[in-house]
Write a protein that holds these residues in place. Structure first.
Motif, PDB file in Angstrom:
ATOM      1  N   TRP A 168       0.279  -5.585   9.877  1.00 27.79           N
ATOM      2  CA  TRP A 168      -0.337  -5.740   8.245  1.00 27.79           C
ATOM      3  C   TRP A 168      -2.058  -5.105   9.024  1.00 27.79           C
ATOM      4  O   TRP A 168      -2.983  -6.335   8.693  1.00 27.79           O
ATOM      5  N   ALA A 169      -1.954  -4.315  10.023  1.00 28.38           N
ATOM      6  CA  ALA A 169      -3.377  -3.794  10.200  1.00 28.38           C
ATOM      7  C   ALA A 169      -2.941  -2.393   9.776  1.00 28.38           C
ATOM      8  O   ALA A 169      -4.422  -2.709  10.276  1.00 28.38           O
ATOM      9  N   THR A 170      -2.852  -1.874   9.108  1.00 28.61           N
ATOM     10  CA  THR A 170      -3.490  -0.539   9.580  1.00 28.61           C
ATOM     11  C   THR A 170      -3.976  -0.092   8.530  1.00 28.61           C
ATOM     12  O   THR A 170      -4.372  -0.482   7.061  1.00 28.61           O
ATOM     13  N   PRO A 171      -4.790   0.579   8.752  1.00 31.72           N
ATOM     14  CA  PRO A 171      -5.921   1.012   7.947  1.00 31.72           C
ATOM     15  C   PRO A 171      -5.747   1.962   6.632  1.00 31.72           C
ATOM     16  O   PRO A 171      -4.467   2.606   6.348  1.00 31.72           O
ATOM     17  N   TRP A 172      -6.817   1.486   5.832  1.00 31.51           N
ATOM     18  CA  TRP A 172      -5.762   1.826   4.425  1.00 31.51           C
ATOM     19  C   TRP A 172      -5.915   3.374   3.916  1.00 31.51           C
ATOM     20  O   TRP A 172      -5.434   4.460   3.481  1.00 31.51           O
ATOM     21  N   ARG A 173      -6.422   4.159   4.770  1.00 35.30           N
ATOM     22  CA  ARG A 173      -6.614   5.736   4.670  1.00 35.30           C
ATOM     23  C   ARG A 173      -5.425   5.919   5.995  1.00 35.30           C
ATOM     24  O   ARG A 173      -3.979   7.150   5.526  1.00 35.30           O
ATOM     25  N   GLY A 182       0.647  -0.975   0.642  1.00 34.09           N
ATOM     26  CA  GLY A 182      -0.274   0.461   0.088  1.00 34.09           C
ATOM     27  C   GLY A 182       0.946   1.567   0.174  1.00 34.09           C
ATOM     28  O   GLY A 182       0.680   2.026  -0.555  1.00 34.09           O
ATOM     29  N   SER A 183       2.315   0.899   0.412  1.00 33.48           N
ATOM     30  CA  SER A 183       2.453   2.192   0.809  1.00 33.48           C
ATOM     31  C   SER A 183       3.075   3.203  -0.734  1.00 33.48           C
ATOM     32  O   SER A 183       3.336   3.974  -0.941  1.00 33.48           O
ATOM     33  N   ILE A 217      -2.412   6.014   3.163  1.00 32.94           N
ATOM     34  CA  ILE A 217      -2.571   7.222   2.890  1.00 32.94           C
ATOM     35  C   ILE A 217      -1.928   8.202   2.950  1.00 32.94           C
ATOM     36  O   ILE A 217      -0.594   8.915   2.983  1.00 32.94           O
ATOM     37  N   THR A 218      -2.839   9.228   4.834  1.00 37.04           N
ATOM     38  CA  THR A 218      -1.825  10.348   5.372  1.00 37.04           C
ATOM     39  C   THR A 218      -0.531  10.464   6.039  1.00 37.04           C
ATOM     40  O   THR A 218      -0.442  10.957   5.417  1.00 37.04           O
ATOM     41  N   THR A 219      -0.691   8.814   6.165  1.00 34.51           N
ATOM     42  CA  THR A 219       1.300   8.417   6.384  1.00 34.51           C
ATOM     43  C   THR A 219       2.056   9.578   5.635  1.00 34.51           C
ATOM     44  O   THR A 219       2.710   9.768   5.937  1.00 34.51           O
ATOM     45  N   VAL A 220       2.268   8.730   4.779  1.00 34.77           N
ATOM     46  CA  VAL A 220       2.400   9.009   3.149  1.00 34.77           C
ATOM     47  C   VAL A 220       2.885  10.489   2.681  1.00 34.77           C
ATOM     48  O   VAL A 220       3.469  10.673   2.916  1.00 34.77           O
ATOM     49  N   GLY A 250       5.926  15.141   2.538  1.00 38.55           N
ATOM     50  CA  GLY A 250       5.269  16.455   2.381  1.00 38.55           C
ATOM     51  C   GLY A 250       4.270  17.096   1.572  1.00 38.55           C
ATOM     52  O   GLY A 250       4.242  18.033   0.526  1.00 38.55           O
ATOM     53  N   LYS A 251       2.741  15.978   1.205  1.00 42.51           N
ATOM     54  CA  LYS A 251       2.241  15.471   0.682  1.00 42.51           C
ATOM     55  C   LYS A 251       0.857  15.497   1.166  1.00 42.51           C
ATOM     56  O   LYS A 251       0.384  15.186   0.857  1.00 42.51           O
TER      57      LYS A 251
END
Length: 348
Positions: free
Chosen positions: A171-176, A77-78, A179-182, A187-188
């Motif tokens: 293996w349990a990070t919510p998909w949202r 996902g990352s 995205i926000t962490t990345v 810087g985005k």
């Protein structure tokens, strides 16, 4: 992590990458060297100011002082989140299940081609990160915020570059949150918020188009010849089903053995206890689907008898929602929703 991402045995790779400490230390100086002007910087982001960001995770806090230019991803996902936000990783995991011959998921390949960037280095598929390969990519940021890295793995990766691990459970990070962490890390953050709004809009539209989903109970499973896997409430693919209006069936919690963070197994003698309005079954191919439908073991389940089993068939489609990512969710959404709609009609 591998795609029958609904298959825990595949998620934990059998072939462990063993890197001698000496080799790791030899590779580490690469991480401290910035890219020279001749580098084809596939991972560069937008120019401009970058405010220092601190990201908390299970192994501590990672402080990122400068805009990352060479991003490596590990886990699931990352890479998709980075690509969706306009940053092509310099290295990312190889995929096999539902992937192209090269090792990209189809939606990744599309995004990389659209970007015009150099293709990332594909990292060896293994349970542990391939430290030497990651160091050779000369990263200034490693994103493993949906992965299964251990604390020892994290310590080694942190010697190569700033590393972001998962917030709590592997293996349990919510998909949202992926995205926000990345987005924060590269810087985005504003672009990540916009991306989520767009994805949520498509999911909300799918839910609005199918009001019959609202309030229906559901259980998500993967039926292997060797085991019957049930996905727990913490798993991102279950959270996605709830976004569409479904409610996790009470039986999922009642039978939960808590053997892992995102799944548990039940014996074939107990499958009839997994009751729900709809049963979602992740199936790799039509051959396996025929085997499941012909297995008398599952005739004890009310969902099979009532015709309320939603089969998501095909390695790429299974991967797109197992769990969803910034790129894959909308890529497979129509096919996924169609399968659920057919099953839900029987539940009505």
């Amino acid at each position: 992590m591998s795609p029958l991402r609904s298959h825990p045995a595949r998620r934990r790779r059998l072939s462990r990458f063993a890197l001698p400490l000496g080799a790791l230390l030899l590779a580490l100086p690469l991480a401290g060297c910035g890219s020279d002007d001749s580098d084809d910087d596939a991972g560069s982001g937008d120019a401009g100011s970058f405010e220092t960001v601190s990201i908390d995770h299970v192994f501590g806090t990672t402080e990122i002082d400068e805009r990352p230019e060479r991003v490596v991803t590990w886990g699931w996902g990352s890479a998709d989140a980075a690509l969706a936000l306009g940053v092509t990783p310099v290295a990312m995991p190889t995929n096999s299940y539902g992937a192209t011959e090269e090792g990209y998921m189809p939606w990744q390949k599309e995004a990389i081609e659209a970007s015009g960037d150099e293709e990332p280095t594909l990292l060896t598929d293994a349970e542990a990160p391939p430290f030497e390969e990651i160091a050779a990519a000369n990263p200034d940021l490693i994103l493993a915020n949906y992965s299964g890295i251990t604390e020892a793995d994290y310590e080694k990766l942190s010697k190569i570059a700033d590393t972001v691990a998962y917030p709590d459970q592997p293996w349990a990070t919510p998909w949202r949150d992926v995205i926000t962490t990345v987005g924060d890390a590269i810087g985005k953050s504003e672009e990540a918020d916009t991306l989520l709004e767009e994805i949520d809009g498509e999911v909300a539209q799918a839910a609005a188009d199918h009001p019959e989903f609202e309030g229906k109970t559901i259980a998500a499973v993967a039926i292997d010849p060797s085991a019957f896997y049930v996905y727990r409430a913490a798993d991102p693919r279950v959270q996605f089903l709830e976004d569409l209006g479904f409610t996790l069936a009470p039986s999922v919690d009642e039978l939960d053995t808590e053997e892992d963070t995102f799944f548990y197994t039940i014996s074939t003698e107990e499958v009839d206890k997994l009751t729900s309005d709809v049963l979602l079954s992740y199936v790799p191919n039509e051959e396996r689907l025929a085997e499941i439908e012909g297995d008398k073991t599952f005739s004890a389940m009310e969902q099979f008898r009532a015709g309320t089993v939603a089969n998501v068939v095909g390695e790429d489609i299974v991967s797109s929602v197992s769990p969803p990512t910034a790129l894959s969710l909308t890529w497979g959404l129509d096919t996924f929703v169609e399968s659920l709609a057919t099953a839900t009609q029987g539940a009505s």
